[in-house]
Design a protein around this motif. Sequence first.
Motif, PDB file in Angstrom:
ATOM      1  N   GLY A  37       0.762  -1.151  -0.067  1.00 50.92           N
ATOM      2  CA  GLY A  37       0.113  -0.022  -0.217  1.00 50.92           C
ATOM      3  C   GLY A  37       0.926   1.196  -0.107  1.00 50.92           C
ATOM      4  N   VAL A  38       0.334   2.345  -0.049  1.00 52.55           N
ATOM      5  CA  VAL A  38       0.881   3.654  -0.328  1.00 52.55           C
ATOM      6  C   VAL A  38       1.916   4.087   0.699  1.00 52.55           C
ATOM      7  CG1 VAL A  38      -0.844   5.070   0.301  1.00 52.55           C
ATOM      8  CG2 VAL A  38       0.800   6.086  -1.170  1.00 52.55           C
ATOM      9  N   ASP A  39       1.334   3.711   2.023  1.00 50.47           N
ATOM     10  CA  ASP A  39       1.948   4.069   3.196  1.00 50.47           C
ATOM     11  C   ASP A  39       3.329   3.453   3.558  1.00 50.47           C
ATOM     12  OD1 ASP A  39       0.201   6.164   4.153  1.00 50.47           O
ATOM     13  OD2 ASP A  39      -1.376   4.220   5.044  1.00 50.47           O
ATOM     14  N   LEU A 190      -3.413   4.436  -4.922  1.00 50.31           N
ATOM     15  CA  LEU A 190      -3.825   3.432  -4.909  1.00 50.31           C
ATOM     16  C   LEU A 190      -5.134   3.511  -3.811  1.00 50.31           C
ATOM     17  CD1 LEU A 190      -4.009   0.115  -5.612  1.00 50.31           C
ATOM     18  CD2 LEU A 190      -2.638  -0.074  -3.431  1.00 50.31           C
ATOM     19  N   PRO A 191      -6.130   3.013  -3.688  1.00 47.12           N
ATOM     20  CA  PRO A 191      -7.318   3.110  -2.658  1.00 47.12           C
ATOM     21  C   PRO A 191      -6.578   2.234  -1.433  1.00 47.12           C
ATOM     22  CG  PRO A 191      -8.302   2.924  -4.415  1.00 47.12           C
ATOM     23  CD  PRO A 191      -7.095   2.486  -5.031  1.00 47.12           C
ATOM     24  N   LEU A 226     -15.177  -2.645 -10.633  1.00 45.37           N
ATOM     25  CA  LEU A 226     -15.494  -1.939  -9.546  1.00 45.37           C
ATOM     26  C   LEU A 226     -14.117  -2.195  -8.807  1.00 45.37           C
ATOM     27  CD1 LEU A 226     -19.024  -2.863  -8.325  1.00 45.37           C
ATOM     28  CD2 LEU A 226     -18.398  -0.748  -9.082  1.00 45.37           C
ATOM     29  N   PRO A 227     -13.151  -1.122  -9.025  1.00 47.44           N
ATOM     30  CA  PRO A 227     -11.827  -1.348  -8.479  1.00 47.44           C
ATOM     31  C   PRO A 227     -11.736  -1.072  -7.069  1.00 47.44           C
ATOM     32  CG  PRO A 227     -11.900   0.433  -9.837  1.00 47.44           C
ATOM     33  CD  PRO A 227     -13.274  -0.210  -9.929  1.00 47.44           C
ATOM     34  N   ASP A 228     -12.812  -0.096  -6.395  1.00 51.48           N
ATOM     35  CA  ASP A 228     -12.569   0.529  -4.933  1.00 51.48           C
ATOM     36  C   ASP A 228     -13.898  -0.098  -4.396  1.00 51.48           C
ATOM     37  OD1 ASP A 228     -11.966   1.571  -2.752  1.00 51.48           O
ATOM     38  OD2 ASP A 228     -12.199   3.786  -3.743  1.00 51.48           O
ATOM     39  N   ARG A 280     -16.761   3.636   2.800  1.00 54.39           N
ATOM     40  CA  ARG A 280     -15.988   4.487   3.760  1.00 54.39           C
ATOM     41  C   ARG A 280     -15.203   3.625   4.462  1.00 54.39           C
ATOM     42  NH1 ARG A 280     -21.273   2.524   4.568  1.00 54.39           N
ATOM     43  NH2 ARG A 280     -21.926   2.704   6.826  1.00 54.39           N
ATOM     44  N   SER A 281     -14.084   4.395   5.055  1.00 52.65           N
ATOM     45  CA  SER A 281     -13.222   3.371   5.702  1.00 52.65           C
ATOM     46  C   SER A 281     -13.598   3.093   7.087  1.00 52.65           C
ATOM     47  CB  SER A 281     -11.750   4.138   5.735  1.00 52.65           C
ATOM     48  OG  SER A 281     -10.875   3.519   6.619  1.00 52.65           O
TER      49      SER A 281
END
Length: 298
Positions: A37-39, A190-191, A226-228, A280-281
Motif C-alpha cells: 500500500g501507499v504508506d 491506490l485506494p 469496480l476497483p474500489d 467508507r473506511s
Amino acid sequence: MNKRNELTGTQKLTALTRRLVDHIGSLGPVVVAFSGGVDSSVVAAAAVRARHDRFESGDLDSTERCLAVTARSPSLASWQTDLAIRVAGEIGIKHRFVSTNEQSRDGYRRNHSDRCYYCKSTLYHFLQPIADELNAVILSGTNADDLGDHRPGIQAGREAQVITPLADLHLTKSEVRSIAQELGLSNADLPASPCLASRIEYRVDVTPERLARIDAAESWLRRHGLPDLRVRLHSGELARIEVPRDCFQRVVEMEMNRSLTNQFRQLGFRHVTLDLVGLRSGSMNEGLVQINQVGEKS
C-alpha cells in the motif's frame, strides 16, 4: 494559483520528502512491514533513497541494509501479493514474505474489537528475528491520521518498539500520497485496502473459509469493473457491499445482467445487500460505541 505559489508548494513537498528520508536514514538498518500500500511503500522508498544518499556521501556502513517484509496469511487479499512484489521491485528494495499464524490465536479468531492487536503483535513477533539478524529496527507505515481511528494494532507496535516515521513526522494521508508522487511511486493513488479480516463483523469468528469467500467476492466485483469496494461479512453470512455512491448503478446492473446474488450465494453467502451510505473506511467500527457499552466478554 500563480507561479510563485506553485513553486512554494513544490518546495514544501520536496522539504517534507527530504525530512522523511533524513529521518529514516538516521535509523540505520531497517526492516519495513510492507503491504504494498501507499504508506508502507513511501517508508520503503524513503529508506532506499536514504541508503543511496549515504552511499553517495561515503557515510554508509557496509552492514547497513533495508528490507521489506510482507506477511503471507489468509487475511491477505490475493491481488495484494502480486502488488507487493511489483511495487517492491519498482522501489528497488530487497523483499521477502513471511508466513504468519495469527489464526492460531484465540484473540484473533474470536474477532472482538481488539482483533487487530493480535494480528499486529503476531506480525511483529515474526519480524523481530529478521530485524535481529540485520541488527535493524522495524518500521511501519502508520501515518498521523491513523492515530485518530480505532487501531489496536498501533498499541501492538508500541509494545514491540516499532518505529512509525510517518506518524512521528505528523504526516497525514494526503501528505503521504503527495510524497509518493514526489518519489515516483506507481501506487500513489491506490485506494486503501486493509486486511480481509477487517471486513468481518465484530464477534463473528474469523475463519480461513470466510476470508477466502470475501476475497473471491471482491475479486469477482473487481473483474466486473469496480476497483474500489468492500464486501463486509455480517452474522447470518450476510454480505454488505460498499462502493462509492456513483457506482451504485453499476452494482444494480450486475444484479440484473450477471445475477450478482446468485454468484455470492454460490460462494457461501446467504444474503446480499448494497450499503446505501456508500464506501467508507472503518465502517465496522461505527458500532463500537454500542459494543463497548455492552462490554467485551470472552
